[in-house]
Design an enzyme around this catalytic site. Structure first.
Site, PDB file in Angstrom:
ATOM      1  N   TYR A  69       2.661  13.488 -17.453  1.00 48.39           N
ATOM      2  CA  TYR A  69       1.860  12.337 -17.899  1.00 48.39           C
ATOM      3  C   TYR A  69       2.779  11.345 -18.578  1.00 48.39           C
ATOM      4  O   TYR A  69       3.620  11.727 -19.402  1.00 48.39           O
ATOM      5  CB  TYR A  69       0.799  12.777 -18.913  1.00 48.39           C
ATOM      6  CG  TYR A  69      -0.602  12.600 -18.384  1.00 48.39           C
ATOM      7  CD1 TYR A  69      -1.012  11.357 -17.910  1.00 48.39           C
ATOM      8  CD2 TYR A  69      -1.505  13.650 -18.349  1.00 48.39           C
ATOM      9  CE1 TYR A  69      -2.292  11.177 -17.403  1.00 48.39           C
ATOM     10  CE2 TYR A  69      -2.787  13.481 -17.842  1.00 48.39           C
ATOM     11  CZ  TYR A  69      -3.170  12.235 -17.365  1.00 48.39           C
ATOM     12  OH  TYR A  69      -4.421  12.062 -16.870  1.00 48.39           O
TER      13      TYR A  69
ATOM     14  N   GLU B  41       1.660   7.750 -19.598  1.00 49.03           N
ATOM     15  CA  GLU B  41       0.984   6.470 -19.836  1.00 49.03           C
ATOM     16  C   GLU B  41       1.858   5.571 -20.685  1.00 49.03           C
ATOM     17  O   GLU B  41       2.469   6.021 -21.663  1.00 49.03           O
ATOM     18  CB  GLU B  41      -0.352   6.708 -20.548  1.00 49.03           C
ATOM     19  CG  GLU B  41      -1.418   7.171 -19.579  1.00 49.03           C
ATOM     20  CD  GLU B  41      -2.689   7.625 -20.265  1.00 49.03           C
ATOM     21  OE1 GLU B  41      -2.826   7.426 -21.479  1.00 49.03           O
ATOM     22  OE2 GLU B  41      -3.545   8.195 -19.569  1.00 49.03           O
TER      23      GLU B  41
ATOM     24  N   ASP C  34       0.255 -12.121  -1.614  1.00 49.23           N
ATOM     25  CA  ASP C  34       0.077 -10.689  -1.301  1.00 49.23           C
ATOM     26  C   ASP C  34       0.839 -10.446   0.003  1.00 49.23           C
ATOM     27  O   ASP C  34       0.347 -10.737   1.087  1.00 49.23           O
ATOM     28  CB  ASP C  34      -1.416 -10.387  -1.149  1.00 49.23           C
ATOM     29  CG  ASP C  34      -1.668  -8.948  -0.722  1.00 49.23           C
ATOM     30  OD1 ASP C  34      -0.688  -8.261  -0.335  1.00 49.23           O
ATOM     31  OD2 ASP C  34      -2.825  -8.510  -0.755  1.00 49.23           O
TER      32      ASP C  34
ATOM     33  N   THR D  98       2.058  -3.565  -1.030  1.00 46.02           N
ATOM     34  CA  THR D  98       2.062  -2.116  -0.974  1.00 46.02           C
ATOM     35  C   THR D  98       3.509  -1.707  -0.697  1.00 46.02           C
ATOM     36  O   THR D  98       4.329  -2.546  -0.336  1.00 46.02           O
ATOM     37  CB  THR D  98       1.170  -1.585   0.163  1.00 46.02           C
ATOM     38  OG1 THR D  98       1.493  -2.308   1.347  1.00 46.02           O
ATOM     39  CG2 THR D  98      -0.296  -1.763  -0.153  1.00 46.02           C
TER      40      THR D  98
ATOM     41  N   LYS E 201       4.240  -0.063   3.961  1.00 49.90           N
ATOM     42  CA  LYS E 201       4.133  -0.687   5.295  1.00 49.90           C
ATOM     43  C   LYS E 201       5.547  -0.961   5.807  1.00 49.90           C
ATOM     44  O   LYS E 201       6.307  -0.009   5.998  1.00 49.90           O
ATOM     45  CB  LYS E 201       3.255  -1.939   5.198  1.00 49.90           C
ATOM     46  CG  LYS E 201       1.806  -1.631   4.772  1.00 49.90           C
ATOM     47  CD  LYS E 201       0.925  -2.849   4.864  1.00 49.90           C
ATOM     48  CE  LYS E 201      -0.523  -2.530   4.584  1.00 49.90           C
ATOM     49  NZ  LYS E 201      -0.885  -2.633   3.155  1.00 49.90           N
TER      50      LYS E 201
ATOM     51  N   ARG F 219       3.032   5.744  -0.152  1.00 46.46           N
ATOM     52  CA  ARG F 219       1.818   4.947  -0.351  1.00 46.46           C
ATOM     53  C   ARG F 219       1.741   4.504  -1.793  1.00 46.46           C
ATOM     54  O   ARG F 219       1.846   5.328  -2.705  1.00 46.46           O
ATOM     55  CB  ARG F 219       0.585   5.816  -0.089  1.00 46.46           C
ATOM     56  CG  ARG F 219       0.233   5.779   1.272  1.00 46.46           C
ATOM     57  CD  ARG F 219      -0.776   6.560   1.886  1.00 46.46           C
ATOM     58  NE  ARG F 219      -0.424   6.282   3.239  1.00 46.46           N
ATOM     59  CZ  ARG F 219      -0.812   5.182   3.882  1.00 46.46           C
ATOM     60  NH1 ARG F 219      -1.652   4.343   3.342  1.00 46.46           N
ATOM     61  NH2 ARG F 219      -0.387   4.951   5.092  1.00 46.46           N
TER      62      ARG F 219
END
Ligand code: DSN
Length: 456
Positions: free
Chosen positions: A45, A47, A215, A242, A245, A251
């Protein structure tokens, strides 16, 4: 007993190896990217953020060594911080950015974070309309962001380019807070300079600053490879993408920006200059919790690969293959939106070419091991339950090493299947053509197996 999931993963390996992936938003990652994704970093974790105050002279060894105080809410971050800093550093170098937020779990998360960073509820975003080739997250009524913000859509011309006159007219009318260039079915190269001039003209008449956002999820790898203009070099403040691609990473999402880089702990004034800090606060704690550090490590590995000279050749070959494939398809009677392509993506108007819709063609091509997707065309005006075309692209097959001669073979297979669909007239009737389809499938399989999938 072995978990059944692994049997299915093995079956998917066979499907990927024996078929050819033509979905323009998919790709095959390297072994190194796979390895980072499947690492123990998933146990952690973290954060918050590591300490990264801008470009530190691009000294990777220093980044990997230095232990700095951080902005995290959990202990045990020594290694995680350095990995995330490497990812940020590499992303900034690849895209000429002052700042990179590598934490968005997806492209949609990245876009939502930018909206949250810059907009107030009810503010207007001007983006490409969905039927014209825009993306769901650019204002489709079914999305959460469309319930919160007001989206206005600009269109494309008959020649398939952005309708810049429409964009300017609408910008002057709707006085947006964001002008957004981005798409998931568009084959031209945007004129970022022209859009910046439109923004400046509209901004001069209004009391608020207007954010230029791009984008670039589809073409990020082409930008990284230096064969597509980079919006950040043309006055855009923000670029989202992203990472899976054309960029060929895991991903995930990524937000790049130009502006002041500083601690995310203090809320800055909402100005364009402060956009990097506003974005950090909008990703965490604004819209996400714990970052996926195994994915961030894989992003870092993929960015490292994209910084290598051979990635430039890869990007060049993606476009070369797409152009050859488009030319061959046109020769065989296919009607293409925009008459071809300037990037990795091709949109076939199956209705106008052969009289059938995209769904039957998608299904028939699936039966021979070629995967693509049925896609609406601007002429469908968003209302098509059965879209009039299909969308395909060359990033994945270029990764496998297919080139000029294979593009010609692909086009011939696609024409044979088009002829079958025309005769069949419906998806149900395709079963009558099983023998013909199976013969082509054997040919596809034989070719595909000559070009192994990395990691399999
Ligand atoms: N789903 C992606 C695509 O296929 O273009 C966009 O998010």
């Amino acid at each position: 007993m072995k978990d059944l999931v692994f049997d299915l993963i093995n079956q998917e390996k066979v499907r990927q190896s024996e078929g050819l992936e033509l979905i323009p938003s998919e790709n095959y990652v390297s072994n190194a990217v796979l390895k980072a994704m499947g690492s123990v970093l998933t146990n952690k974790y973290s954060e918050g953020y590591p300490n990264f105050k801008g470009v530190p002279g691009w000294d990777e060894a220093k980044i990997a060594e230095e232990i700095l105080p951080n902005y995290r809410y959990y202990g045990g971050q020594t290694n995680i911080d350095r990995i995330e800093r490497l990812a940020i550093d590499r992303a900034c170098r690849l895209f000429h950015a002052d700042h990179a937020n590598v934490q968005p779990h997806s492209g949609a998360q990245a876009n939502n974070a930018v909206y949250y960073a810059w907009l107030n509820p009810g503010d207007t975003v001007l983006g490409m309309s969905l039927p014209a080739g825009g993306h769901l997250t650019h204002g489709a009524p079914v999305t959460l962001s469309a319930q919160i913000y007001h989206f206005v859509g600009y269109g494309v011309t008959d020649a398939g380019d952005i309708d810049y006159d429409d964009l300017e007219k609408k910008a002057l009318e709707c006085n947006p807070k964001i002008i957004l260039i981005g798409y998931s079915a568009f084959m031209k190269i945007p004129d970022f300079e022209r859009v910046r001039k439109i923004r400046d003209k509209v901004a001069a008449k209004t009391s608020h600053e207007i954010l230029l956002m791009a984008d670039m999820a589809h073409v990020a790898g082409l930008i990284a490879g230096g064969i597509h203009p980079n919006p950040l070099d043309y006055g855009f403040e923000v670029m989202t993408t992203t990472t899976h691609k054309t960029l060929r990473g895991p991903r995930g999402g990524l937000i790049l920006s130009r502006g002041n880089v500083a601690s995310p702990l203090k809320k800055p004034e909402k100005t364009l200059k402060n956009i990097p800090i506003l974005i950090d606060r909008a990703v965490f704690p604004g819209t996400q919790g714990g970052p996926l550090e195994h994915i961030i490590a894989a992003k870092a590995v993929a960015f490292g690969e994209a910084l290598k000279p051979e990635f430039k050749d890869y990007a060049k070959n993606i476009v070369k293959n797409a152009k050859i494939l488009a030319t061959e398809l046109i020769k065989l009677g296919f009607v293409l939106q925009g008459d071809g392509t300037d990037n990795h993506l091709i949109l076939i108007n199956t209705k106008e070419s052969f009289g059938f819709d995209g769904k039957i063609y998608e299904k028939a091509l699936d039966l021979i091991g070629l995967t693509l997707n049925a896609n609406a065309l601007p002429s469908d005006r968003g209302g098509a339950f059965r879209p009039s075309g299909v969308r395909l692209g060359t990033p994945a097959i270029t990764t496998r090493g297919l080139g000029d001669s294979e593009m010609k073979v692909l086009a011939l297979w696609m024409k044979k299947v088009a002829d079958i669909c025309k005769d069949a007239g419906s998806e149900e009737n395709l079963t009558k053509y099983s023998a013909e389809l199976e013969t082509i499938h054997d040919e596809v399989r034989a070719l595909a197996l000559k070009f192994p999938v990395p990691g399999i």
